[in-house]
Motif scaffolding. Structure first.
Motif, PDB file in Angstrom:
ATOM      1  N   GLU A 205       1.289  -1.208   0.177  1.00  0.00           N
ATOM      2  CA  GLU A 205      -0.443   0.194   0.180  1.00  0.00           C
ATOM      3  C   GLU A 205       0.943   1.874  -0.394  1.00  0.00           C
ATOM      4  OE1 GLU A 205      -3.369  -0.274   2.666  1.00  0.00           O
ATOM      5  OE2 GLU A 205      -3.820   1.904   2.606  1.00  0.00           O
ATOM      6  N   ILE A 206       0.513   1.962  -1.136  1.00  0.00           N
ATOM      7  CA  ILE A 206       0.921   3.939  -0.805  1.00  0.00           C
ATOM      8  C   ILE A 206       0.592   4.648  -0.287  1.00  0.00           C
ATOM      9  CG2 ILE A 206       3.277   2.235  -2.049  1.00  0.00           C
ATOM     10  CD1 ILE A 206       2.164   3.859  -4.707  1.00  0.00           C
ATOM     11  N   GLY A 207      -0.233   4.795  -0.856  1.00  0.00           N
ATOM     12  CA  GLY A 207      -1.267   5.752  -0.837  1.00  0.00           C
ATOM     13  C   GLY A 207      -3.144   5.406  -0.726  1.00  0.00           C
ATOM     14  N   ALA A 208      -3.356   6.709  -0.994  1.00  0.00           N
ATOM     15  CA  ALA A 208      -5.131   6.385  -1.160  1.00  0.00           C
ATOM     16  C   ALA A 208      -5.458   7.669  -2.654  1.00  0.00           C
ATOM     17  CB  ALA A 208      -6.054   6.725   0.369  1.00  0.00           C
ATOM     18  N   ALA A 209      -6.866   7.462  -2.508  1.00  0.00           N
ATOM     19  CA  ALA A 209      -7.855   8.176  -3.680  1.00  0.00           C
ATOM     20  C   ALA A 209      -8.924   8.190  -3.154  1.00  0.00           C
ATOM     21  CB  ALA A 209      -7.581   7.396  -4.659  1.00  0.00           C
ATOM     22  N   TRP A 210      -8.873  10.069  -3.766  1.00  0.00           N
ATOM     23  CA  TRP A 210     -10.762  10.764  -3.638  1.00  0.00           C
ATOM     24  C   TRP A 210     -11.717  10.659  -5.219  1.00  0.00           C
ATOM     25  CZ3 TRP A 210      -6.347  11.041  -0.053  1.00  0.00           C
ATOM     26  CH2 TRP A 210      -6.535  11.063   1.215  1.00  0.00           C
ATOM     27  N   SER A 211     -12.722  10.296  -5.081  1.00  0.00           N
ATOM     28  CA  SER A 211     -13.023  10.838  -6.406  1.00  0.00           C
ATOM     29  C   SER A 211     -13.456  12.874  -6.203  1.00  0.00           C
ATOM     30  CB  SER A 211     -14.522  10.118  -6.367  1.00  0.00           C
ATOM     31  OG  SER A 211     -15.126  10.625  -7.154  1.00  0.00           O
ATOM     32  N   ASN A 212     -13.648  12.994  -6.661  1.00  0.00           N
ATOM     33  CA  ASN A 212     -13.607  14.359  -7.001  1.00  0.00           C
ATOM     34  C   ASN A 212     -15.518  14.540  -6.882  1.00  0.00           C
ATOM     35  OD1 ASN A 212     -10.670  14.768  -7.826  1.00  0.00           O
ATOM     36  ND2 ASN A 212     -10.319  15.561  -9.851  1.00  0.00           N
ATOM     37  N   LYS A 213     -15.393  15.897  -6.867  1.00  0.00           N
ATOM     38  CA  LYS A 213     -16.170  16.502  -6.567  1.00  0.00           C
ATOM     39  C   LYS A 213     -17.708  16.423  -7.704  1.00  0.00           C
ATOM     40  CE  LYS A 213     -19.709  19.767  -4.113  1.00  0.00           C
ATOM     41  NZ  LYS A 213     -18.924  20.853  -3.128  1.00  0.00           N
ATOM     42  N   ASP A 214     -16.827  16.433  -8.844  1.00  0.00           N
ATOM     43  CA  ASP A 214     -17.610  16.405 -10.712  1.00  0.00           C
ATOM     44  C   ASP A 214     -17.833  15.136 -11.149  1.00  0.00           C
ATOM     45  OD1 ASP A 214     -15.259  16.123 -11.069  1.00  0.00           O
ATOM     46  OD2 ASP A 214     -15.348  17.280 -12.272  1.00  0.00           O
ATOM     47  N   ALA A 215     -17.089  13.531 -10.375  1.00  0.00           N
ATOM     48  CA  ALA A 215     -16.829  12.900 -10.439  1.00  0.00           C
ATOM     49  C   ALA A 215     -16.099  12.324 -11.761  1.00  0.00           C
ATOM     50  CB  ALA A 215     -18.419  12.171 -10.722  1.00  0.00           C
ATOM     51  N   LYS A 216     -15.244  13.310 -12.369  1.00  0.00           N
ATOM     52  CA  LYS A 216     -14.500  13.273 -13.689  1.00  0.00           C
ATOM     53  C   LYS A 216     -13.390  13.016 -13.388  1.00  0.00           C
ATOM     54  CE  LYS A 216     -17.394  16.136 -16.219  1.00  0.00           C
ATOM     55  NZ  LYS A 216     -18.323  16.887 -17.067  1.00  0.00           N
ATOM     56  N   GLY A 217     -12.615  12.030 -12.247  1.00  0.00           N
ATOM     57  CA  GLY A 217     -11.069  12.319 -11.375  1.00  0.00           C
ATOM     58  C   GLY A 217     -10.862  12.018  -9.966  1.00  0.00           C
TER      59      GLY A 217
END
Length: 79
Positions: free
Chosen positions: A28-40
């Motif tokens: 494991e090297i990190g985390a990701a969050w969905s952008n508010k506009d759901a495009k990235g």
């Protein structure tokens, strides 16, 4: 999807993977969050691999703790 947006909790985990199949090594090297506009996604890396590949996996809820004792009791029944 905007009603599910929560910037304080990541939606995905990031891993570096080296090797293939049963011998693959996942770190494991990190985390990701969905952008508010759901495009990235916004990525937060704790490490940056110099080789291998990066895999992003959806964080799934943990199984109910009630299922764990059932597995333990079935193992205890063996003699």
């Amino acid at each position: 999807m905007s009603d599910q947006f929560n910037p304080s909790r990541p939606t995905h985990r990031l891993f570096t993977v080296s090797g293939d199949g049963d011998t693959a090594r996942w770190t494991e090297i990190g985390a990701a969050w969905s952008n508010k506009d759901a495009k990235g996604f916004t990525l937060q890396l704790e490490a940056l691999p110099v080789s291998g590949r990066i895999v992003m996996r959806l964080i799934e809820p943990k199984e109910a703790s009630a299922s764990a004792p059932a597995k333990s009791s079935s193992k205890g029944a063996r003699k």
